[in-house]
Design an enzyme around this catalytic site. Structure first.
Site, short mmCIF file in Angstrom:
data_model
loop_
_atom_site.label_atom_id
_atom_site.label_comp_id
_atom_site.label_asym_id
_atom_site.label_seq_id
_atom_site.Cartn_x
_atom_site.Cartn_y
_atom_site.Cartn_z
N GLY A 12 -11.89 -17.30 0.10
CA GLY A 12 -12.39 -15.94 0.19
C GLY A 12 -13.33 -15.62 -0.95
O GLY A 12 -12.91 -15.63 -2.11
N TRP A 16 -12.14 -9.67 -4.67
CA TRP A 16 -10.77 -9.97 -5.07
C TRP A 16 -10.52 -11.47 -5.14
O TRP A 16 -9.93 -11.97 -6.09
CB TRP A 16 -9.80 -9.28 -4.12
CG TRP A 16 -8.34 -9.29 -4.50
CD1 TRP A 16 -7.29 -9.35 -3.63
CD2 TRP A 16 -7.74 -9.19 -5.80
NE1 TRP A 16 -6.10 -9.31 -4.31
CE2 TRP A 16 -6.35 -9.20 -5.65
CE3 TRP A 16 -8.27 -9.08 -7.09
CZ2 TRP A 16 -5.45 -9.13 -6.73
CZ3 TRP A 16 -7.38 -9.01 -8.17
CH2 TRP A 16 -5.99 -9.04 -7.97
N LYS A 110 -3.92 -7.63 1.66
CA LYS A 110 -3.05 -6.48 1.83
C LYS A 110 -3.35 -5.84 3.18
O LYS A 110 -4.43 -5.29 3.38
CB LYS A 110 -3.27 -5.46 0.71
CG LYS A 110 -2.86 -5.97 -0.67
CD LYS A 110 -3.16 -4.93 -1.74
CE LYS A 110 -2.79 -5.44 -3.12
NZ LYS A 110 -3.11 -4.44 -4.18
N GLY A 139 0.17 -5.62 -5.78
CA GLY A 139 0.33 -4.76 -6.94
C GLY A 139 -0.94 -3.96 -7.21
O GLY A 139 -1.94 -4.10 -6.50
N LYS A 194 -0.21 1.75 1.58
CA LYS A 194 -0.81 2.62 0.55
C LYS A 194 -2.25 2.97 0.87
O LYS A 194 -2.77 4.01 0.46
CB LYS A 194 -0.68 1.96 -0.82
CG LYS A 194 -1.22 0.54 -0.91
CD LYS A 194 -2.64 0.46 -1.39
CE LYS A 194 -3.13 -0.96 -1.43
NZ LYS A 194 -4.49 -1.09 -1.97
N ASP A 247 0.86 0.49 -6.80
CA ASP A 247 -0.34 0.32 -6.00
C ASP A 247 -0.74 1.64 -5.33
O ASP A 247 -1.93 1.95 -5.20
CB ASP A 247 -0.09 -0.75 -4.93
CG ASP A 247 -1.35 -1.49 -4.52
OD1 ASP A 247 -2.43 -1.16 -5.04
OD2 ASP A 247 -1.25 -2.42 -3.71
#
Length: 336
Positions: A12, A16, A110, A139, A194, A247
């Site tokens: 990836g 991130w 996520k 996190g 979240k 998070d």
């Protein structure tokens, strides 16, 4: 180079994935980075940075870029997948049959699988088998802050304690703390849901409702998160930790959050598609709102904030109407 660390392939080339690859390489973990765009890989190899997503961050000399994924898989000892949730199953299916048996598979994605709503460990188990060693990193983390070395803490959970311990040793350092957890379900749910609440926080702030409202919204969001997670077999303490409350707080309160920025744009009257194009990267909360709303209804779980975000995203309800619907709810005890 320290041979005690396993040779790690990061899949990836977004912000991130790049940040995690840089972090590992700085710790002298033998690290390879692959991205699906061959042109991007060549550009990163030449520039020794990711000019598209993290242009300020130079690659350590110990970070190698690889162009051929299939040829690389046979030589690595663990694989870290960092792709959007919509691309997760296709990537795992690509790895199936090519990744040597029981090479630990880790992900920092996520989200939930689109359409099915499965947690990502369920996808891995379905494709590779339930015995395959797997781990999750989650996190309160923004890629840029990790990449420049600001103090950060994460949670690592795995299906096998030795995988969790080895992975934590790869990441843990002076400015990056890696805590371990045994709650595979809770860690993933915290990271996925979240994003929905971050959209709500962006809407609230975009409408000018202030700090009092934001604090109340984050707190009530946590209650919804806990309610949903417990119904799916998670542990309450997980949701009070880094992958839950941590998070949630991060993504609801800082404009580095793409989901929060989407909420701000919606509050300003931008159509959803236009707002998504302006952000230019995956906004996981949009799909998650649809999935979690469906699951909550199936389980009979009350999630009023998720409900209103869903209404704004999918039924044409205005942000202000959504806030009014929340404010008009009947009075009730706090912990019900």
């Amino acid at each position: 180079m320290h041979t005690k660390y396993p040779k790690t392939l990061v899949i990836g080339g977004g912000s991130w994935g790049t940040a995690l690859a840089v972090l590992l390489a700085r710790k002298q973990v033998p690290t390879l980075l692959w991205a699906r765009d061959d042109v991007q890989v060549a550009a990163m190899a030449q520039a020794r940075c990711n000019e598209r997503y993290l242009p300020q961050i130079s690659f350590p000399s110990s970070l190698d870029l690889v162009a051929d994924l299939d040829d690389t898989l046979s030589e690595v000892e663990q694989v870290l997948v960092v792709v959007p949730s919509r691309a997760f199953r296709p990537m795992i299916e690509r790895l199936a049959g090519r990744l040597p048996n029981y090479t630990p598979l880790i992900w920092a994605t996520k989200g939930l699988e689109p359409n099915t709503g499965r947690l990502l460990h369920e996808v891995v188990a379905e494709v590779l088998g339930t015995d395959w060693p797997m781990a999750v990193i989650s996190g309160p983390t923004f890629a840029y802050e990790v990449a420049i070395g600001l103090p950060t803490a994460i949670t690592i959970t795995a299906t096998q304690p030795e995988v969790s311990a080895r992975l934590a040793s790869c990441f843990h350092g002076d400015s990056f703390r890696a805590y371990t957890s045994e709650d595979l379900i809770g860690v993933q749910i915290g990271g996925a849901i979240k994003n929905i609440f971050a959209i709500a926080a962006g809407i609230s702030d975009g409408l000018g409702f202030g700090a009092n409202t934001r604090a109340a919204l984050v707190t009530r969001s946590l209650m919804e998160l806990i309610r949903f997670a417990l119904a799916n077999g998670a542990r309450r303490e997980t949701l009070m930790g880094l992958s839950g409350l941590g998070d949630l707080t991060l993504t609801c309160t800082d404009n580095q959050s793409r989901n929060r920025r989407l909420g701000l744009a919606l509050a300003q009257g931008k159509p959803l598609e236009e707002a998504l194009v302006s952000i230019g990267q995956a906004v996981e909360g949009v799909e998650a709102a649809k999935i979690i709303m469906r699951k909550a209804r199936q389980l009979g779980i009350e999630m009023p904030i998720v409900e209103q975000v869903y209404q704004v995203l999918y039924t044409g309800r205005s942000p202000r109407q959504a806030v009014e619907a929340l404010l008009s709810r009947e009075q009730k005890p706090e912990y019900v």
